[in-house]
Every structure is written in C-alpha cells, then in structure tokens.
Design a protein around this motif. Structure first.
Motif, PDB file in Angstrom:
ATOM      1  N   ASN A 107       0.799  -1.220   0.000  1.00 28.69           N
ATOM      2  CA  ASN A 107       0.000   0.000   0.000  1.00 28.69           C
ATOM      3  C   ASN A 107       0.836   1.276   0.000  1.00 28.69           C
ATOM      4  OD1 ASN A 107      -2.596  -1.235   0.038  1.00 28.69           O
ATOM      5  ND2 ASN A 107      -2.291  -1.736   2.198  1.00 28.69           N
ATOM      6  N   HIS A 116      -6.514   4.765  -2.650  1.00 25.29           N
ATOM      7  CA  HIS A 116      -7.408   3.636  -2.898  1.00 25.29           C
ATOM      8  C   HIS A 116      -8.811   3.870  -2.341  1.00 25.29           C
ATOM      9  CE1 HIS A 116      -3.336   1.477  -2.123  1.00 25.29           C
ATOM     10  NE2 HIS A 116      -3.427   1.799  -3.407  1.00 25.29           N
ATOM     11  N   HIS A 150     -11.824   2.255  -0.364  1.00 30.08           N
ATOM     12  CA  HIS A 150     -11.948   1.201   0.644  1.00 30.08           C
ATOM     13  C   HIS A 150     -13.414   0.859   0.903  1.00 30.08           C
ATOM     14  CE1 HIS A 150      -7.782   0.745   2.518  1.00 30.08           C
ATOM     15  NE2 HIS A 150      -7.611   1.589   1.520  1.00 30.08           N
ATOM     16  N   HIS A 164      -9.497  -2.818   0.792  1.00 29.59           N
ATOM     17  CA  HIS A 164      -9.780  -2.237  -0.529  1.00 29.59           C
ATOM     18  C   HIS A 164     -11.109  -2.748  -1.051  1.00 29.59           C
ATOM     19  CE1 HIS A 164      -5.126  -1.967  -1.065  1.00 29.59           C
ATOM     20  NE2 HIS A 164      -5.597  -1.008  -0.305  1.00 29.59           N
ATOM     21  N   ASP A 219      -6.919  -8.220  -6.034  1.00 34.43           N
ATOM     22  CA  ASP A 219      -6.950  -6.824  -5.615  1.00 34.43           C
ATOM     23  C   ASP A 219      -6.311  -5.935  -6.692  1.00 34.43           C
ATOM     24  OD1 ASP A 219      -6.713  -4.361  -4.397  1.00 34.43           O
ATOM     25  OD2 ASP A 219      -5.901  -5.144  -2.515  1.00 34.43           O
ATOM     26  N   TRP A 251      -6.067  -2.639  -6.546  1.00 33.34           N
ATOM     27  CA  TRP A 251      -5.667  -1.338  -6.010  1.00 33.34           C
ATOM     28  C   TRP A 251      -4.184  -1.233  -5.684  1.00 33.34           C
ATOM     29  CZ3 TRP A 251      -8.565   2.672  -6.691  1.00 33.34           C
ATOM     30  CH2 TRP A 251      -9.953   2.523  -6.794  1.00 33.34           C
ATOM     31  N   THR A 267     -12.205  -2.641 -11.148  1.00 31.16           N
ATOM     32  CA  THR A 267     -12.711  -3.103  -9.858  1.00 31.16           C
ATOM     33  C   THR A 267     -13.880  -4.072  -9.952  1.00 31.16           C
ATOM     34  OG1 THR A 267     -14.256  -1.254  -9.720  1.00 31.16           O
ATOM     35  CG2 THR A 267     -12.048  -0.923  -8.773  1.00 31.16           C
TER      36      THR A 267
END
Length: 242
Positions: A160, A165, A167, A179, A186, A188, A210
């Motif tokens: 990270n 990002h 969340h 995330h 993932d 992100w 996403t």
C-alpha cells in the motif's frame, strides 16, 4: 440497437424500441418491471410511451433531455437497471444508473494517524462499464502527501506504500476496512501517487478494474497512504458537480 427501430416503435408490441428504468438493481437477474412512483402515478405507466428511433443502417440513436414523469428524484433511481428493448419489445441490454463522476474533495487525518502529514485537495473518480468490465478512472491533485513518495516504492515495500485507494468503509471515524473491489484479485495495490519534493501530487485518468460501478463506490472512503503503507488521510466519495 435494433435496426428495425429505424422507423420508431410499433404499437403492436409492448415496450417496442423502449429504453426504460426498471425496478431491478443489477444486470445478473430479472430487472423486474418499470420503475416509477406508483403512489403518485397509480394509473398509467410513464415509461410505456418512451422509445428510441435507431439511425437507419447503423443501429445508433441519440436524444437529449426526454422528460419522463416518474415522481422519483435521481437519488431514488441511482443504482437501478436501465433496460433497452428490441423492436418486438424483448429486453436486449442492461446498464446500471450511476453518477458518471464522483469526487473526494475534503480530507481529514485517518482516525488512527498521529503523524504530521495533512492531505488536502481532490480525487475525481469517473466510472465506466458494468459487471466484470466495470472500472474507475482516478485523477487527483493533492498537497500534503508523503514527500518520500517522490520515488517509487522499492522491492519488498508494503503493497500500500504511496497508494490512493477506495476502501470498503463509508466513514472517516472508524476502520475503513480493506480495498473495495469485486474481481478475483486486488486491483488497487498497483495504484501509486508520485510526489514532488514539497509533497504535491497530481495524475490523470488512472484506470482501476474493480468490477464495481460508480453507484457501488458512492459514499465509500478514499484512503491515502504514506511511503510505509500507513493510512494517513480519509475522504468520502460524493457526486461531482461537473
């Protein structure tokens, strides 16, 4: 679009060449019936007269500001299915109504962060697609981010580090959760900001796949991380005015 709709709808077919908001809220199951305030408009379906005319030979249609008296504000139709019908009234396409553009433009320190960094500025989020093709494009202009993020995080850095990002959480007074995404892996951790030595950062149209629409991410937290991966700032996504 159905090329047979080049001459407009056929009254012999219910929903012929229609484009309507439905009661359903996803594109993976039955979209149900047309959506309107049936208390206010109990007798007549306001969608029954709404139809498109496709451009001959091209299957395209364009209209502006066609009024539909549904008795509903846009806040109520957000997240509902937009269904396109064929010439004979069959349902041929589904989309989800969502704000095309959202913004987090007020940041506070993350509720557990006690450091000196104070993030300000904005992050704009433009949504495209539905289902597994749904994505967000992030643009930002920020101040007060970590100057150590002038260089990209090295091998072995926290995933990270220097991240920005969306969340799961929906407030900035408690744990923002992980995330937010609906795909298998993932997406992100690959998104990073780069700062100037004075702690400014800007970027345009950074795409994140996403699997979520902008309706899904509306109201969720936008978290900014420092060079160690710690959460330093939190904002809430709202509908953008532009």
């Amino acid at each position: 679009l159905d090329p047979n709709c080049s001459s407009g709808a056929n009254s012999e077919y219910s929903n012929s060449c229609g484009i309507h908001i439905h009661a359903g809220t996803d594109c993976t199951s039955d979209a149900l019936g047309h959506y309107w305030n049936q208390t206010t408009y109990s007798a007549d379906d306001p969608w029954s007269m709404i139809s498109y005319t496709s451009k001959k030979g091209k299957g395209k249609s364009r209209e502006k500001q066609v009024p539909v008296a549904t008795g509903l504000e846009n806040t109520f139709v957000n997240g509902h299915a937009m269904i396109v019908h064929s010439y004979i009234g069959g349902r041929i396409a589904c989309g989800i109504i969502s704000p095309s553009s959202e913004v987090a433009n007020a940041f506070v320190k993350y509720y557990t962060y006690t450091g000196d960094l104070e993030v300000s500025g904005w992050v704009k989020v433009v949504g495209t697609g539905v289902l597994e093709d749904a994505s967000q494009e992030l643009s930002w202009r920020l101040a007060g981010v970590d100057p150590a993020c002038e260089t990209a995080p090295g091998t072995g850095a926290n995933a990270n580090a220097c991240g920005i990002h969306i969340h799961v959480g929906m407030d900035c007074t408690s744990d923002a959760g992980g995330h937010y995404y609906a795909v298998d892996t993932d997406p992100w951790t690959a998104l990073k900001y780069t700062t100037t030595p004075r702690g400014h950062a800007k970027a345009k149209e950074q795409k994140v796949d996403t699997g979520l629409t902008n309706y899904d991410v509306l109201g969720h937290t936008m978290i900014v991380h420092d060079s160690t991966g710690a959460r330093i700032a939190c904002g809430i996504l709202n509908i953008a005015s532009d």
